[in-house]
Design an enzyme around this catalytic site. Structure first.
Site, short mmCIF file in Angstrom:
data_model
loop_
_atom_site.label_atom_id
_atom_site.label_comp_id
_atom_site.label_asym_id
_atom_site.label_seq_id
_atom_site.Cartn_x
_atom_site.Cartn_y
_atom_site.Cartn_z
N SER A 7 29.37 -43.93 -74.98
CA SER A 7 29.50 -43.97 -76.44
C SER A 7 30.48 -45.06 -76.87
O SER A 7 31.30 -45.54 -76.10
CB SER A 7 29.98 -42.62 -76.96
OG SER A 7 29.19 -41.58 -76.45
N1 SAH Z 1 30.53 -39.37 -73.27
C1 SAH Z 1 29.93 -39.96 -72.08
C2 SAH Z 1 28.42 -39.92 -71.99
C3 SAH Z 1 27.59 -39.65 -73.15
S1 SAH Z 1 25.86 -39.83 -72.84
C4 SAH Z 1 30.36 -41.39 -71.94
O1 SAH Z 1 30.85 -41.94 -72.90
O2 SAH Z 1 30.16 -41.98 -70.89
C5 SAH Z 1 25.40 -38.15 -72.67
C6 SAH Z 1 25.32 -37.66 -71.25
O3 SAH Z 1 24.85 -36.30 -71.32
C7 SAH Z 1 24.32 -38.40 -70.37
O4 SAH Z 1 24.96 -38.86 -69.22
C8 SAH Z 1 23.26 -37.33 -70.03
O5 SAH Z 1 22.72 -37.47 -68.74
C9 SAH Z 1 24.06 -36.05 -70.18
N2 SAH Z 1 23.29 -34.83 -70.43
C10 SAH Z 1 22.18 -34.65 -71.18
N3 SAH Z 1 21.80 -33.36 -71.18
C11 SAH Z 1 22.70 -32.69 -70.40
C12 SAH Z 1 22.85 -31.32 -70.00
N4 SAH Z 1 22.01 -30.38 -70.39
N5 SAH Z 1 23.89 -31.00 -69.20
C13 SAH Z 1 24.77 -31.96 -68.78
N6 SAH Z 1 24.68 -33.26 -69.12
C14 SAH Z 1 23.66 -33.63 -69.92
#
Ligand code: SAH
Length: 213
Positions: A62
């Site tokens: 993000s």
């Molecule tokens: N805040 C983090 C990533 C945000 S992207 C950063 O800045 O790096 C959102 C993440 O949520 C992704 O990596 C995706 O794979 C994960 N995600 C999506 N659904 C999920 C779930 N049910 N449980 C755990 N992670 C999940």
């Protein structure tokens, strides 16, 4: 650390301040955690721009401004047990480790979780526990949490997550689809009632899993 990155990071912090981020603990966390360690090589030169960047696997890290907003909404004093859903790069996990007591973070994509574990290990952050799996149903074994931060957009507020809040706890979660999302803060008040605030419009990747899309 490379001088150029240090300078870029200073500029990012100034930009966050100019954008209204004035919590010193949050600004200090942005200063302490090198974002360039958490982004892929191909986009590393853009690490300190206030933009989201691709992580691979269809996911993104993000925008720092969005992380700052979420951290502000969490209202952390340093003692909290925090659940993060969507470890992604691990960058927000690292920021949270500076601001809370203990951070539990869950990610569905094994490759991302492994990379995040490596980076967090390199930084020697001891108050972080990671797990690979579906975070849409929370982490019942470690509940309750004072703060739950969800980094992916859900179809609706998952009841399982609300049930894992401590009294006074806050769930910060984007809700909606590709067409439009809102960032919500749901607070479990001490009298047991729920307070729901819409704080912002949002654009996040979809939350997968049982309580997701
Ligand atoms: N805040 C983090 C990533 C945000 S992207 C950063 O800045 O790096 C959102 C993440 O949520 C992704 O990596 C995706 O794979 C994960 N995600 C999506 N659904 C999920 C779930 N049910 N449980 C755990 N992670 C999940």
């Amino acid at each position: 650390m490379n001088q150029a990155y240090r300078r870029d990071r200073r500029r990012l912090i100034e930009a966050l301040q100019a954008g209204g981020v004035n919590d010193l603990a949050i600004l200090h966390a942005f200063d302490a955690i090198p974002r360039h360690l958490f982004v892929p090589d191909a986009v590393r030169h853009r690490s300190y721009e206030d933009v989201a960047l691709p992580l691979g696997y269809g996911q993104t890290i993000s925008r720092p401004g969005a992380h700052a907003l979420h951290l502000g909404l969490a209202g952390l004093s340093g003692e909290e047990r925090v659940l993060e859903i969507g470890t992604g790069s691990g960058y927000q996990t690292a920021l949270l480790s500076q601001l809370a007591g203990h951070v539990y973070s869950v990610e569905t994509v094994t490759e991302l979780a492994d990379l995040a574990a490596e980076r967090l290990g390199q930084l020697g952050l001891a108050n972080v526990t990671l797990r690979v799996g579906d975070g849409s149903t929370g982490w019942p074994e470690e509940a309750p949490f004072d703060v739950i931060l969800c980094g992916a957009a859900a179809p609706r507020v998952p009841a399982a997550l609300v049930h894992q809040l401590s009294a006074g706890g806050r769930l910060i979660i984007p809700v909606g689809d590709d067409e439009g999302q809102e960032l919500l803060r749901v607070t479990l008040e001490h009298d047991g009632s729920l307070r729901e605030e819409t704080v912002d419009v949002a654009r996040f990747v979809p939350l997968k899993g049982e309580q997701g899309w």
